[in-house]
Design an enzyme around this catalytic site. Structure first.
Site, PDB file in Angstrom:
ATOM      1  N   GLY A 136      10.652  -4.601   6.667  1.00 40.04           N
ATOM      2  CA  GLY A 136       9.253  -4.550   6.258  1.00 40.04           C
ATOM      3  C   GLY A 136       9.034  -3.895   4.915  1.00 40.04           C
TER       4      GLY A 136
ATOM      5  N   VAL B 141       0.841  -1.202   0.000  1.00 40.65           N
ATOM      6  CA  VAL B 141       0.000   0.000   0.000  1.00 40.65           C
ATOM      7  C   VAL B 141       0.871   1.245   0.000  1.00 40.65           C
ATOM      8  CG1 VAL B 141      -1.709   1.326   1.296  1.00 40.65           C
ATOM      9  CG2 VAL B 141      -1.943  -1.159   1.110  1.00 40.65           C
TER      10      VAL B 141
ATOM     11  N   PRO C 198      10.901   0.081   9.242  1.00 38.50           N
ATOM     12  CA  PRO C 198      12.041  -0.828   9.389  1.00 38.50           C
ATOM     13  C   PRO C 198      12.357  -1.486   8.051  1.00 38.50           C
ATOM     14  CG  PRO C 198      10.454  -1.163  11.157  1.00 38.50           C
ATOM     15  CD  PRO C 198       9.788  -0.261  10.150  1.00 38.50           C
TER      16      PRO C 198
ATOM     17  N   ASP D 247      -7.014   2.136   4.893  1.00 37.67           N
ATOM     18  CA  ASP D 247      -8.057   1.157   5.164  1.00 37.67           C
ATOM     19  C   ASP D 247      -8.879   1.465   6.415  1.00 37.67           C
ATOM     20  OD1 ASP D 247      -9.390  -1.054   4.117  1.00 37.67           O
ATOM     21  OD2 ASP D 247      -8.406  -2.438   5.504  1.00 37.67           O
TER      22      ASP D 247
END
Length: 255
Positions: free
Chosen positions: A56, A33, A53, A118
């Site tokens: 990720g 996203v 991080p 979201d």
């Protein structure tokens, strides 16, 4: 519309083209996203800062970082990251709902516009599904109700557009810039708008795409007498003072 004026339809959003060129936008998160958000921001010439991080990071986000397209901090978000007065927008795209809500509250305290991915209630603005063709951008929004449906509608709209419309719009933009040089005064504003509108209506997309620098220079000679000849008339190199527009589309008569 039941009367003289349109009825109010509540529940919508104010859809704007937000100018973020050279403005700092903070993106928290580095997944799929976030990758889409970052691309949208870079396309709008924003100065993007990413906090996430490294373990990720999505491959695309990692690529943007490696190419120095964004400023990057390999860490987790901290409240002090919002202290930079240059920050214009904050976008979060992380999988921790509690942390996202905390960021939202911090943004509200600092009066920063934010989008929490979201979570529609925690968004000052939404991202729609966008079709891009050069300078043309068309956004479809479902106001947070159905992002997939926005994508389906956007694809259907895009499929119905002429394939050369982006190029035609680019040529119109060039012509408008040249017109402002020819007629720079504020008092010329209404006439400039009317004349450009007539060009867009009376010329086909194919004509606009085919228009070159010489054609623009010749066409601008017809601004003073407030006339719009066809592309063929321009290339016949007729004298604007001897030409009159008869009100039809693309036809002229010489007197």
């Amino acid at each position: 519309m039941t009367g003289k004026f349109p009825e109010v339809q509540g529940g919508g959003s104010l859809i704007l083209a937000w100018q973020v060129r050279n403005k700092k936008v903070l993106v928290i998160g580095g997944g799929e996203v976030a990758a889409g958000r970052i691309l949208n921001l870079l396309n709008a010439d924003a100065k993007v800062t990413v906090i996430s991080p490294r373990d990720g990071l999505n491959d695309e986000v990692a690529y943007r970082i490696d190419q120095k397209q964004v400023e990057y901090f390999d860490k987790r978000f901290e409240p002090s990251d919002l202290d930079d007065p240059r920050i214009t927008l904050v976008l979060t795209a992380i999988d921790d709902p509690e942390a996202s809500t905390q960021i939202w509250k911090l943004c509200k305290e600092r009066r920063l516009a934010a989008n929490i991915a979201d979570v529609p209630p925690e968004c000052d603005f939404y991202f729609g599904s966008v079709h891009r063709d050069g300078p043309l951008q068309i956004m479809v929004s479902t106001n947070g109700n159905g992002p997939k449906m926005a994508n389906i509608v956007r694809r259907r709209i895009a499929a119905s557009l002429p394939p050369n419309i982006g190029n035609a719009i680019s040529k119109v933009g060039e012509l408008r810039k040249k017109l402002r040089v020819v007629a720079p005064g504020n008092e010329e504003g209404p006439k400039r708008m009317r004349w450009m509108s007539n060009v867009c209506v009376q010329w086909s997309l194919e004509d606009l795409c085919d228009m070159n620098e010489d054609d623009m220079a010749r066409l601008l000679q017809y601004y003073a007498p407030d006339r719009v000849p066809s592309l063929d008339n321009i290339r016949l190199d007729e004298d604007p003072d001897e030409w009159q527009f008869d009100g039809s589309y693309g036809w002229a008569c010489v007197v």
